[in-house]
Design an enzyme around this catalytic site. Structure first.
Site, short mmCIF file in Angstrom:
data_model
loop_
_atom_site.label_atom_id
_atom_site.label_comp_id
_atom_site.label_asym_id
_atom_site.label_seq_id
_atom_site.Cartn_x
_atom_site.Cartn_y
_atom_site.Cartn_z
CE LYS A 183 -4.98 -1.21 -9.44
NZ LYS A 183 -6.02 -1.01 -8.45
CD GLU A 224 6.29 8.67 -4.70
OE1 GLU A 224 5.77 8.28 -5.79
OE2 GLU A 224 5.69 9.43 -3.92
N GLY A 231 -4.52 -1.44 -4.51
CA GLY A 231 -3.11 -1.52 -4.14
C GLY A 231 -2.91 -2.02 -2.71
NE ARG A 232 -7.29 1.35 0.56
CZ ARG A 232 -7.55 2.12 -0.49
NH1 ARG A 232 -6.58 2.50 -1.30
NH2 ARG A 232 -8.79 2.51 -0.75
CD GLU A 280 -3.96 4.62 -0.15
OE1 GLU A 280 -2.97 5.37 -0.16
OE2 GLU A 280 -3.97 3.54 -0.76
CG HIS A 338 9.94 0.11 27.96
ND1 HIS A 338 10.28 0.18 29.29
CD2 HIS A 338 9.58 -1.18 27.73
CE1 HIS A 338 10.17 -1.04 29.84
NE2 HIS A 338 9.74 -1.87 28.91
CE LYS A 350 -0.18 9.34 -5.95
NZ LYS A 350 -0.74 8.20 -6.63
O1 F6P Z 1 -0.74 7.12 -3.83
C1 F6P Z 1 -1.41 6.09 -3.23
C2 F6P Z 1 -1.28 4.83 -4.05
O2 F6P Z 1 -2.05 4.93 -5.18
C3 F6P Z 1 -1.68 3.61 -3.23
O3 F6P Z 1 -3.03 3.41 -3.22
C4 F6P Z 1 -0.89 2.56 -3.89
O4 F6P Z 1 -0.80 1.41 -3.10
C5 F6P Z 1 0.41 3.26 -4.11
O5 F6P Z 1 0.06 4.58 -4.43
C6 F6P Z 1 1.32 2.69 -5.17
O6 F6P Z 1 0.70 2.66 -6.41
P1 F6P Z 1 1.29 1.82 -7.62
O7 F6P Z 1 1.30 0.38 -7.22
O8 F6P Z 1 0.38 2.09 -8.77
O9 F6P Z 1 2.70 2.30 -7.88
#
Ligand code: F6P
Length: 556
Positions: free
Chosen positions: A214, A220, A275-276, A361, A392, A520
């Site tokens: 987003k 990452e 995002g979620r 979150e 289990h 972060k």
């Molecule tokens: O760090 C949390 C977060 O902002 C989430 O809310 C989000 O889903 C995820 O990182 C990934 O964010 P992006 O889609 O901006 O890479």
């Protein structure tokens, strides 16, 4: 920011509805579900709800009719109905980010106009759906060709959090509906093993990447995207051909272009989609590629039908509302701190992890909408696993541990292949577990069972304390006909709205996530410190020593 008139009341655990529930809990804690079931032959009739082919049985909870009335009083006290209306109207209820919360618009199937800042967002959404269809069809029909002219065989979604968990969960869940010749993979971890292990199996000539972010600023995702780009570039002569292998989904088009994604290959998403909550948007592209756009649209329809139910059903008949209230009952009045999600369907293996982000979150907050610290517990620790595997592994604690762990059991009535020798015993386990958790095993039952097993009096007396189960462990059971796209959409939407209602009752903003920022920020600073071998002294002694130990021992 929140306007003066929109500032909600400050709620505390001293409100009339809350205090009434506290009093009531004292009575209920003296009752067992066993008694409640034996006193009321119609208990199931009273405490179940149906929505399409989804059945929610909530009779195995420590509740009676008074509990339900009092919980609904709390929902009314906290203006849940008004908040539902505000959510769907597109009010900027995410006040700390000054944003509307409109994931429900993404699955809206009506012809109405939904204006946000003067723009009809339903029109924007439909445009992007059309693009998703065009792209996913061309990949599925082998019309999308790589740089060397070969059709795409594998798609790798690079994203994390909401840009990974939702599409991954739904792609796995809809596996029986997916075209088999395409491999759809998900890379999220910053650990190079994730991308390397994935790429090892793939051919750069026939692999297409979706960089899904987003914000297009997530470390990452950008690191993995960079590695993927280098991998593709090693195999093509002309970097212009990179466009054949890279798509992006982002609300930050500028950053995606700067990264090197061709502008025509960028799908839009918007800041009013969290995002979620974004699997319904273009972030769902891998789902459409794997299962086809018809199935993606069916998933949207399933969610939309739940939206209609959530908006219009009276609170007493409203499934997300009752799910939310039951959670509140245990978290705020019985001291539960966890909630287990237990699907009995292999294809739902990522469902617990998906809900973990959606819930934790959203509702892992200690400050209310007025900036005040709350004086009650909020979101629980969500965890889970495929139920039969959990049996289990960790169910022992559910049955005989010292914690109360409310649990949701989810199971399809029909498995796709109708293999009676697998599905029937699987379902038997669903029913057996919720019954065992509710009833437990009494002192007399334990003795009787051991007598039947031929144990001596001495052995029985020795083992007795260990063989008693207290029972009275609350569960909900959600049975659905089959895990088809529409049902999946409905189930996810039910949980989304459950989370929303709990956030309203706790008076917190479920749609920001400031808590993830600090880590972060610190990571960025530490990345700089890791560039050389000089010992660091700027942190606490634990962090300094961990960093310095790493620096001394890392390969030179
Ligand atoms: O760090 C949390 C977060 O902002 C989430 O809310 C989000 O889903 C995820 O990182 C990934 O964010 P992006 O889609 O901006 O890479």
């Amino acid at each position: 920011m929140q306007t003066k008139s929109a500032i909600p009341a400050t709620y505390t655990s001293h409100s009339p509805a809350w205090l009434a529930l506290q009093q009531h809990q004292k009575k209920m804690s003296l009752q067992t579900m066993r008694q409640l079931f034996s006193e009321d032959a119609n208990r199931f009739d009273r405490f179940h709800l149906k929505f399409n082919d989804i059945l929610l049985d909530f009779s195995k909870n420590i509740i009676n009719s008074d509990t339900v009335v009092l919980l609904h009083n709390l929902a009314r006290e906290r203006n849940v109905s008004q908040w539902i209306a505000r959510l769907f109207a597109g009010e900027k209820i995410n006040h700390t980010e000054d944003r509307a919360v409109l994931h429900t618009a993404l699955r809206n199937q009506t012809d109405t106009v939904l204006l946000l800042d003067g723009e009809n967002i339903l029109h924007l959404i439909r445009q992007q759906l059309a693009r998703m269809e065009e792209i996913s069809d061309s990949i599925r029909q082998s019309r999308w060709l790589g740089a060397s002219g070969k059709p795409i065989t594998d798609v790798v979604n690079i994203g994390i959090g909401g840009s990974d968990l939702g599409p991954k969960m739904a792609t796995e869940a809809l596996r029986p509906y997916s075209q088999t010749h395409l491999g759809v993979h998900f890379v999220s971890n910053l650990d190079e093993n994730h991308i390397n292990d994935t790429l090892q199996k793939l051919n750069p000539e026939t692999t297409l990447f979706i960089v899904s972010s987003k914000t297009f600023t997530t470390l990452e995702t950008l690191t993995n995207a960079q590695t993927a780009r280098d991998w593709v570039l090693e195999n093509i002569e002309d970097p212009v051909l990179l466009a054949k292998h890279f798509l992006a989904v982002s609300s930050n088009k500028k950053a995606a272009i700067e990264f090197g994604i061709h502008p025509d290959n960028i799908l839009d998403m918007w800041d009013w989609v969290g995002g979620r909550y974004s699997l319904w948007s273009t972030i769902g592209l891998p789902i459409a590629i794997a299962a086809g756009m018809d199935n993606f649209r069916a998933m949207l329809r399933g969610a939309h039908e739940v939206d209609l139910h959530f908006r219009t059903a009276p609170l007493e008949q409203n499934i997300p509302v009752i799910m939310a209230l039951l959670g509140i009952w245990y978290i705020n009045f019985f001291g539960a701190t966890t909630q287990a999600i237990l699907p009995y369907d292999e294809h739902m293996k990522s469902f617990p992890a998906y809900l973990q982000q959606a819930d934790m979150e959203s509702n892992g907050k200690y400050v209310d909408r007025n900036g005040q610290q709350v004086d009650y517990a909020t979101g629980p620790v969500i965890f889970g696993e495929i139920g039969i595997k959990g049996q289990h592994a960790f169910y022992q604690l559910f049955h005989q541990g010292t914690h109360i762990v409310p649990a949701d059991f989810l199971a399809p009535i029909t498995d796709l292949h109708c293999i009676a020798c697998h599905h029937r015993p699987l379902m038997a386990n669903v029913f057996a577990q919720t019954e065992a958790l509710m009833k437990g095993r009494t002192h007399d039952e334990a003795i009787h069972e051991m007598q039947q097993q031929g144990l001596s009096h001495e052995q029985i007396m020795q083992l007795l304390p260990y063989r008693i189960f207290p029972g009275n462990r609350p569960t909900n059971t959600l049975l659905f006909q089959t895990l088809d796209p529409k049902t999946l959409g409905s189930l996810v939407a039910m949980y989304e709205h459950k989370i929303f209602v709990q956030g309203i009752i706790w008076n917190i903003n479920s749609f920001d996530q400031w808590g993830v920022e600090l880590g972060k920020k610190l990571a960025k600073e530490i990345i700089d410190e890791l560039q050389d071998d000089r010992p660091v002294t700027s942190h606490d002694s634990s962090t300094n020593n961990l960093i310095n130990h790493y620096k001394r021992n890392r390969p030179k």
